[in-house]
Design a protein around this motif. Structure first.
Motif, PDB file in Angstrom:
ATOM      1  N   ASN A   9       1.104  -1.254   0.030  1.00 20.85           N
ATOM      2  CA  ASN A   9      -0.200  -0.082   0.019  1.00 20.85           C
ATOM      3  C   ASN A   9       0.894   1.316  -0.061  1.00 20.85           C
ATOM      4  OD1 ASN A   9      -2.409  -1.516   0.294  1.00 20.85           O
ATOM      5  ND2 ASN A   9      -2.048  -1.912   2.487  1.00 20.85           N
ATOM      6  N   GLY A  10       1.840   1.277  -0.911  1.00 23.00           N
ATOM      7  CA  GLY A  10       2.587   2.590  -1.002  1.00 23.00           C
ATOM      8  C   GLY A  10       3.640   2.775   0.357  1.00 23.00           C
ATOM      9  N   ARG A  11       3.720   1.840   1.211  1.00 19.04           N
ATOM     10  CA  ARG A  11       4.499   1.933   2.382  1.00 19.04           C
ATOM     11  C   ARG A  11       5.680   0.701   2.503  1.00 19.04           C
ATOM     12  NH1 ARG A  11       0.845   1.659   7.444  1.00 19.04           N
ATOM     13  NH2 ARG A  11       0.764   3.915   6.635  1.00 19.04           N
ATOM     14  N   VAL A  12       6.559   1.301   2.730  1.00 15.83           N
ATOM     15  CA  VAL A  12       7.958   0.404   3.286  1.00 15.83           C
ATOM     16  C   VAL A  12       8.146   0.026   4.447  1.00 15.83           C
ATOM     17  CG1 VAL A  12      10.429  -0.199   2.850  1.00 15.83           C
ATOM     18  CG2 VAL A  12       9.065   0.741   0.927  1.00 15.83           C
ATOM     19  N   THR A  13       7.966  -1.111   5.093  1.00 13.78           N
ATOM     20  CA  THR A  13       8.124  -1.391   6.438  1.00 13.78           C
ATOM     21  C   THR A  13       9.521  -2.317   6.523  1.00 13.78           C
ATOM     22  OG1 THR A  13       5.825  -1.886   6.779  1.00 13.78           O
ATOM     23  CG2 THR A  13       7.386  -2.990   8.452  1.00 13.78           C
ATOM     24  N   GLN A  38      12.840   5.407  -1.062  1.00 14.88           N
ATOM     25  CA  GLN A  38      13.330   6.837  -1.127  1.00 14.88           C
ATOM     26  C   GLN A  38      12.018   7.737  -1.313  1.00 14.88           C
ATOM     27  OE1 GLN A  38      14.484   4.683  -3.115  1.00 14.88           O
ATOM     28  NE2 GLN A  38      14.713   5.609  -5.442  1.00 14.88           N
ATOM     29  N   ASN A  39      11.157   7.206  -1.871  1.00 15.99           N
ATOM     30  CA  ASN A  39       9.824   8.094  -2.352  1.00 15.99           C
ATOM     31  C   ASN A  39       8.632   7.570  -1.537  1.00 15.99           C
ATOM     32  OD1 ASN A  39      11.053  10.000  -4.190  1.00 15.99           O
ATOM     33  ND2 ASN A  39      11.222   8.322  -5.479  1.00 15.99           N
ATOM     34  N   LYS A  40       8.691   6.638  -0.596  1.00 12.40           N
ATOM     35  CA  LYS A  40       7.807   6.265   0.202  1.00 12.40           C
ATOM     36  C   LYS A  40       7.621   6.460   1.631  1.00 12.40           C
ATOM     37  CE  LYS A  40       7.236   2.433  -3.298  1.00 12.40           C
ATOM     38  NZ  LYS A  40       7.296   0.876  -3.286  1.00 12.40           N
ATOM     39  N   GLU A  41       6.433   6.243   2.097  1.00 12.32           N
ATOM     40  CA  GLU A  41       6.419   6.249   3.771  1.00 12.32           C
ATOM     41  C   GLU A  41       7.267   5.146   4.095  1.00 12.32           C
ATOM     42  OE1 GLU A  41       2.626   5.567   6.964  1.00 12.32           O
ATOM     43  OE2 GLU A  41       2.513   6.983   5.329  1.00 12.32           O
ATOM     44  N   VAL A  42       8.099   5.366   5.151  1.00 11.09           N
ATOM     45  CA  VAL A  42       8.881   4.186   5.745  1.00 11.09           C
ATOM     46  C   VAL A  42       8.692   4.295   7.056  1.00 11.09           C
ATOM     47  CG1 VAL A  42      11.266   3.343   6.078  1.00 11.09           C
ATOM     48  CG2 VAL A  42      10.618   4.409   4.023  1.00 11.09           C
ATOM     49  N   ASN A  43       8.382   2.731   7.571  1.00 14.09           N
ATOM     50  CA  ASN A  43       8.119   2.561   8.810  1.00 14.09           C
ATOM     51  C   ASN A  43       9.193   1.699   9.381  1.00 14.09           C
ATOM     52  OD1 ASN A  43       6.869   2.274  11.465  1.00 14.09           O
ATOM     53  ND2 ASN A  43       5.589   0.669  11.010  1.00 14.09           N
ATOM     54  N   VAL A  44      10.029   2.109  10.454  1.00 11.53           N
ATOM     55  CA  VAL A  44      11.069   0.990  10.926  1.00 11.53           C
ATOM     56  C   VAL A  44      10.657   0.507  12.182  1.00 11.53           C
ATOM     57  CG1 VAL A  44      13.446   0.975  11.675  1.00 11.53           C
ATOM     58  CG2 VAL A  44      12.689   2.655   9.880  1.00 11.53           C
ATOM     59  N   LYS A  45      10.415  -0.747  12.363  1.00  8.38           N
ATOM     60  CA  LYS A  45      10.065  -1.536  13.530  1.00  8.38           C
ATOM     61  C   LYS A  45      11.203  -1.795  14.255  1.00  8.38           C
ATOM     62  CE  LYS A  45       5.677  -2.940  12.214  1.00  8.38           C
ATOM     63  NZ  LYS A  45       4.779  -4.078  11.711  1.00  8.38           N
ATOM     64  N   ALA A  46      11.744  -1.287  15.168  1.00  8.07           N
ATOM     65  CA  ALA A  46      12.950  -1.548  15.931  1.00  8.07           C
ATOM     66  C   ALA A  46      12.968  -2.065  17.541  1.00  8.07           C
ATOM     67  CB  ALA A  46      13.597  -0.063  15.946  1.00  8.07           C
TER      68      ALA A  46
END
Length: 105
Positions: A9-13, A38-46
């Protein structure tokens, strides 16, 4: 591998697990580029991240500058300590999303 990347959905996890060293930095960078992060919403699970090398911190910092909606969810203490050692915690302040505390705690 100490990370996993998924796209939907246009998001990178990006999920970081364990320690991430200089050996993973180049591979992480290439996979993020391939995912178009580089052009998408990025969610880093840390939450389960261990210590991270400065080269991985640099990849995350570069990604933060070109990814709308970049955020780091529930960073582990080891990750925050890695940011501190690099003098980068302030640079990630807006992206850090700590776990919400439950009412009454």
């Amino acid at each position: 591998m100490a990370f996993q990347i998924s796209c939907a959905n246009g998001r990178v996890t990006l999920e970081l697990e364990g320690d991430n060293s200089v050996e993973q930095a180049a591979e992480l960078h290439q996979k993020l580029l391939s995912a178009g992060a580089q052009n998408k919403e990025v969610n880093v699970k840390a939450e389960h991240s261990g210590a991270i090398d400065i080269t991985v911190v640099q990849v995350l910092a570069a990604l933060q500058t070109c990814s709308p909606g970049f955020r780091i969810e529930r960073p582990s203490e080891q990750m925050l300590s890695s940011f501190d050692r690099c003098g980068m915690r302030r640079s990630f302040r807006a992206a850090l999303k700590p776990e919400k505390k439950e009412k009454g705690t």
